[in-house]
Design an enzyme around this catalytic site. Structure first.
Site, PDB file in Angstrom:
ATOM      1  N   SER A 168      -9.239  48.531 -15.711  1.00  0.00           N
ATOM      2  CA  SER A 168      -9.624  47.141 -15.515  1.00  0.00           C
ATOM      3  C   SER A 168     -10.612  46.727 -16.592  1.00  0.00           C
ATOM      4  CB  SER A 168     -10.256  46.975 -14.126  1.00  0.00           C
ATOM      5  OG  SER A 168     -10.572  45.634 -13.877  1.00  0.00           O
TER       6      SER A 168
ATOM      7  N   GLU B 266     -15.900  44.898 -18.145  1.00  0.00           N
ATOM      8  CA  GLU B 266     -16.234  46.084 -17.363  1.00  0.00           C
ATOM      9  C   GLU B 266     -16.112  47.310 -18.254  1.00  0.00           C
ATOM     10  OE1 GLU B 266     -14.001  48.503 -13.799  1.00  0.00           O
ATOM     11  OE2 GLU B 266     -14.451  46.390 -13.444  1.00  0.00           O
TER      12      GLU B 266
ATOM     13  N   ARG C 226     -20.512  47.792 -10.548  1.00  0.00           N
ATOM     14  CA  ARG C 226     -20.231  48.486 -11.811  1.00  0.00           C
ATOM     15  C   ARG C 226     -21.513  48.755 -12.605  1.00  0.00           C
ATOM     16  NH1 ARG C 226     -16.969  48.956  -8.812  1.00  0.00           N
ATOM     17  NH2 ARG C 226     -14.789  48.342  -8.869  1.00  0.00           N
TER      18      ARG C 226
END
EC number: 1.3.1.98
Length: 299
Positions: free
Chosen positions: A222, A292, A172
C-alpha cells in the site's frame, strides 16, 4: 573505511560491495549500496553500529524491504539488512521474534501454538522489525495491539528495551521512526484460541488479500496512508488513475492503492507515478495523499 576492512573485521559475515539493492526490495528497484552487511547476531549489529559511528560512516538499516522504495542513486555508506536474524521462539502465550523474521512465518508459529489475535498479520509480507517500525496492520488489527516490548540498539550503540507504552504508536507510526533506533527483537503477547478458528480466519484474510491485491506483480504494498475521512484507493480510482503508467511502474488496475512493477520499472518511475497521483488527487478532491511507503536513498 575501505570495503576490505569490513571483510577483515567480520570474516564470517556476508558482506557485499556495490551491491544492487533491487535484488532485495519487493519493488525490484533501487540503486547500489556502497557496502551491504548481513549480521546474524545482536553482537554483530552492535559492532557494525559502533564501527560506523567511530569512522563517520552513514548507516542505513533495512528489513525485508517490502514497504520501501530505494532511489536509483542507491545508498551511501553501510547498509545493514537484518533478514539473517530470523529466530522465532514461542513460550506460553508469548512469541519472541528477531527483527529479520518473516511476519507471515511468525503468524504461522502463533497458529501452530494455538495462539490467537495475530491473524490480521497473516499475509503482511514484511519482517517483524519493519512491522513494528511501521505499526503495520490490516483487517482492523495493528501491531500495537499485540506487542508488549521491543529490544533496540540506539544509534549511539546502546541496547535497551522499550515497552508498548513507550512506543508512541499511531497510524503507521512508532517512536522508532523518530528516534532512528534499530529494532533487534520484538515480544508479542497473545491468547490461547481454537486452532481451527485461527486457521479459518487466516485463510479468509489471505483469500481476501489475494482477490483484491495485485500479488502477481512486484510492488511496495500500500503506497499511501489512509486520509482522514477517505480511502486512498477510492480517491485514486475516482480520479481515473488506474492504469496510469510511467516507464515500468503502473497504478494497479486491480487495486488503486498499489503501484506495480510491470516492466522493469526504476525507482524514478515509481516516484513519478506517486507524484502524479498526489497532484491529481489534490487537484480533483483537495485531499493530500501522504506516502505510507518509505522512500530513501539518493537520486
Amino acid at each position: 573505511m575501505k570495503y576490505d576492512t569490513f571483510v577483515e573485521l567480520f570474516p564470517t559475515m556476508r558482506i557485499l560491495k556495490k551491491e544492487p539493492l533491487a535484488k532485495y526490495t519487493n519493488t525490484e528497484t533501487g540503486g547500489m549500496a556502497d557496502v551491504l552487511a548481513f549480521p546474524k547476531t545482536v553482537a554483530e549489529v552492535k559492532l557494525l553500529v559502533n564501527m560506523a559511528n567511530e569512522n563517520g560512516i552513514p548507516l542505513t538499516v533495512l528489513g525485508n524491504s517490502s514497504n520501501l522504495v530505494v532511489k536509483d542513486g542507491g545508498i551511501r555508506g553501510l547498509v545493514i539488512i537484518l533478514t539473517d536474524m530470523d529466530q522465532i521462539t514461542v513460550s506460553g502465550t508469548k512469541i519472541m521474534a528477531q527483527a529479520g523474521a518473516s511476519l507471515i512465518e511468525t503468524t504461522e508459529r502463533a497458529y501452530q501454538a494455538g495462539l490467537t489475535h495475530f491473524e490480521f498479520a497473516a499475509g503482511i509480507p514484511g519482517s517483524v522489525g519493519g512491522a513494528v517500525f511501521m505499526n503495520a496492520g490490516a483487517y482492523s488489527g495493528e501491531i500495537c495491539q499485540v506487542l508488549t516490548e521491543v529490544s533496540v540498539i540506539t544509534r549511539a550503540g546502546y541496547v535497551k528495551t522499550m515497552v508498548n507504552e513507550e512506543m508512541n504508536f499511531g497510524y503507521r507510526h512508532s517512536q522508532i521512526q523518530d528516534d532512528h533506533d534499530i529494532i533487534l527483537e520484538a515480544t508479542f503477547i497473545l491468547k490461547e484460541g481454537n486452532k481451527h478458528n485461527i486457521r479459518e480466519t487466516m485463510d479468509n484474510f489471505n483469500f481476501l488479500r489475494a482477490s483484491k491485491q495485485p500479488l502477481e506483480y512486484p510492488s511496495c504494498g500500500s503506497v499511501f496512508k489512509r486520509p482522514e475521512g477517505y480511502f486512498a484507493g477510492k480517491l485514486i480510482h475516482d480520479a481515473g488513475l488506474q492504469g496510469y503508467q510511467v516507464g515500468g511502474a503502473r497504478v494497479s488496475t486491480k487495486h488503486a492503492g498499489f503501484i506495480v512493477n510491470v516492466d522493469g520499472a526504476t525507482a524514478t518511475d515509481y516516484m513519478d507515478v506517486i507524484k502524479h497521483v498526489q497532484d491529481t488527487v489534490w487537484e480533483k478532491f483537495n485531499v493530500k495523499l501522504e506516502t505510507e511507503v518509505r522512500i530513501i536513498g539518493e537520486d
